[in-house]
Design a protein around this motif. Structure first.
Motif, PDB file in Angstrom:
ATOM      1  N   ASP A 166       0.823  -1.202   0.000  1.00  0.00           N
ATOM      2  CA  ASP A 166       0.000   0.000   0.000  1.00  0.00           C
ATOM      3  C   ASP A 166       0.860   1.256   0.000  1.00  0.00           C
ATOM      4  OD1 ASP A 166      -2.314  -1.523   0.117  1.00  0.00           O
ATOM      5  OD2 ASP A 166      -2.342  -1.556   2.314  1.00  0.00           O
ATOM      6  N   PHE A 167       0.263   2.334  -0.507  1.00  0.00           N
ATOM      7  CA  PHE A 167       0.915   3.636  -0.441  1.00  0.00           C
ATOM      8  C   PHE A 167       0.776   4.190   0.973  1.00  0.00           C
ATOM      9  CE2 PHE A 167       0.294   3.182  -4.952  1.00  0.00           C
ATOM     10  CZ  PHE A 167       1.374   3.845  -5.517  1.00  0.00           C
ATOM     11  N   PRO A 168       1.766   4.930   1.441  1.00  0.00           N
ATOM     12  CA  PRO A 168       1.681   5.493   2.793  1.00  0.00           C
ATOM     13  C   PRO A 168       0.607   6.569   2.880  1.00  0.00           C
ATOM     14  CG  PRO A 168       3.578   6.392   1.649  1.00  0.00           C
ATOM     15  CD  PRO A 168       3.021   5.317   0.760  1.00  0.00           C
ATOM     16  N   GLN A 169       0.115   6.825   4.086  1.00  0.00           N
ATOM     17  CA  GLN A 169      -0.905   7.854   4.293  1.00  0.00           C
ATOM     18  C   GLN A 169      -0.377   9.245   3.943  1.00  0.00           C
ATOM     19  OE1 GLN A 169      -2.380   7.550   8.299  1.00  0.00           O
ATOM     20  NE2 GLN A 169      -3.572   5.685   7.877  1.00  0.00           N
ATOM     21  N   SER A 170       0.937   9.425   4.023  1.00  0.00           N
ATOM     22  CA  SER A 170       1.545  10.724   3.711  1.00  0.00           C
ATOM     23  C   SER A 170       1.745  10.928   2.212  1.00  0.00           C
ATOM     24  CB  SER A 170       2.893  10.852   4.421  1.00  0.00           C
ATOM     25  OG  SER A 170       3.781   9.815   4.001  1.00  0.00           O
ATOM     26  N   PHE A 171       1.345   9.960   1.393  1.00  0.00           N
ATOM     27  CA  PHE A 171       1.599  10.048  -0.050  1.00  0.00           C
ATOM     28  C   PHE A 171       0.984  11.292  -0.676  1.00  0.00           C
ATOM     29  CE2 PHE A 171       0.672   8.929  -4.511  1.00  0.00           C
ATOM     30  CZ  PHE A 171       1.968   8.652  -4.947  1.00  0.00           C
ATOM     31  N   PRO A 172      -0.279  11.645  -0.401  1.00  0.00           N
ATOM     32  CA  PRO A 172      -0.847  12.858  -1.031  1.00  0.00           C
ATOM     33  C   PRO A 172      -0.052  14.126  -0.735  1.00  0.00           C
ATOM     34  CG  PRO A 172      -2.592  11.512  -0.101  1.00  0.00           C
ATOM     35  CD  PRO A 172      -1.307  10.913   0.372  1.00  0.00           C
ATOM     36  N   SER A 173       0.352  14.310   0.515  1.00  0.00           N
ATOM     37  CA  SER A 173       1.107  15.526   0.843  1.00  0.00           C
ATOM     38  C   SER A 173       2.499  15.485   0.224  1.00  0.00           C
ATOM     39  CB  SER A 173       1.211  15.691   2.364  1.00  0.00           C
ATOM     40  OG  SER A 173       1.899  14.598   2.949  1.00  0.00           O
ATOM     41  N   THR A 174       3.087  14.292   0.127  1.00  0.00           N
ATOM     42  CA  THR A 174       4.415  14.165  -0.480  1.00  0.00           C
ATOM     43  C   THR A 174       4.382  14.531  -1.956  1.00  0.00           C
ATOM     44  OG1 THR A 174       5.068  12.419   1.075  1.00  0.00           O
ATOM     45  CG2 THR A 174       6.306  12.585  -0.986  1.00  0.00           C
TER      46      THR A 174
END
Length: 253
Positions: A166-174
């Motif tokens: 899975d992609f990390p939860q911080s992916f959108p902000s990154t």
């Protein structure tokens, strides 16, 4: 009632003032007298209008490989995870932009580009390890950006490539941060090196890449318009290009 009519009504025959000397005419001047000088009004100075940058001029602004609205090529395909779609496109934007910059890197030197400029009054700053904003030469700034993004792309914890991960939860902000930095590289190239892009006859390719980048960023809310346009005191040069392409129907408003 006009000003002269009001004077005529207030005057009567019995209230005539002293006789005035006749108004001078050409007959009353002697040959040695000179006529009173005619006042002259100086014309306001003509302020030359600044010439628009080349990327806003025809035919360069219309040069593109894709005809029509770019929204059609950024839509999420069926059965594709949105995180995967964003990750793949960011990888492509980074790779293509890095190749374009590699072609003009000999022109982007510390002497030619002492700051990371993106407009007449705008230079981007880098946040150093002490959390302070510092001005860097453009090649140094871009090298930091590209190295940082490359490390992120190679990090399985940020951009996973294995099935089931899975992609990390911080992916959108990154990815928003990545997008902002890529935008700055685009902005510098348009501002400082577009004439070199023209010399290589690559403007249709570069314009198409950037228009695709803008359309994708707006579609998935990766771009803030304040980053595209800047402020009134420090506008981003490419902000006018975005407006031009929007008016042409290439981008959504």
């Amino acid at each position: 009632m006009s000003f002269f009519n009001s004077i005529g009504r207030s005057m009567t025959r019995s209230q005539r003032g002293p006789k005035r000397s006749p108004t001078p005419t050409s007959a009353t001047f002697s040959p040695t007298d000179s006529a009173p000088p005619t006042p002259t009004v100086a014309a306001p100075p003509v302020v030359p209008q600044p010439r628009p940058p080349l990327y806003l001029c025809s035919p360069f602004v219309e040069a593109a490989l894709v005809k029509g609205n770019f929204k059609t090529i950024v839509m999420l395909p069926k059965y594709v995870d949105i995180m995967e779609w964003v990750a793949v496109n960011i990888f492509d934007f980074y790779t293509n932009l890095n190749e374009f910059y590699g072609v003009i890197t000999e022109c982007c030197t510390q002497q030619a580009c002492p700051t990371m400029s993106a407009g007449q009054t705008l230079s981007y700053t880098w946040i150093n390890q002490d959390r302070k904003s510092v001005h860097l030469p453009a090649p140094t700034y871009i090298d930091y950006v590209m190295t940082w993004i490359q490390n992120l792309l190679n990090d399985e914890g940020v951009f996973p490539t294995k099935s089931g991960q899975d992609f990390p939860q911080s992916f959108p902000s990154t990815v928003k941060h990545v997008y902002r930095q890529l935008l700055r590289v685009f902005a510098h190239i348009y501002h400082a090196h577009y004439h070199q892009i023209l010399h290589l006859r690559s403007e249709p390719h570069f314009n198409s890449l950037f228009a695709h980048f803008l359309a994708f960023g707006r579609e998935y809310e990766l771009l803030e318009m304040k980053d595209v346009k800047g402020s009134s005191s420090a506008p981003v040069g490419i902000g006018r290009l975005w407006e031009k392409w929007r008016d042409m129907g290439l981008l959504e408003g």
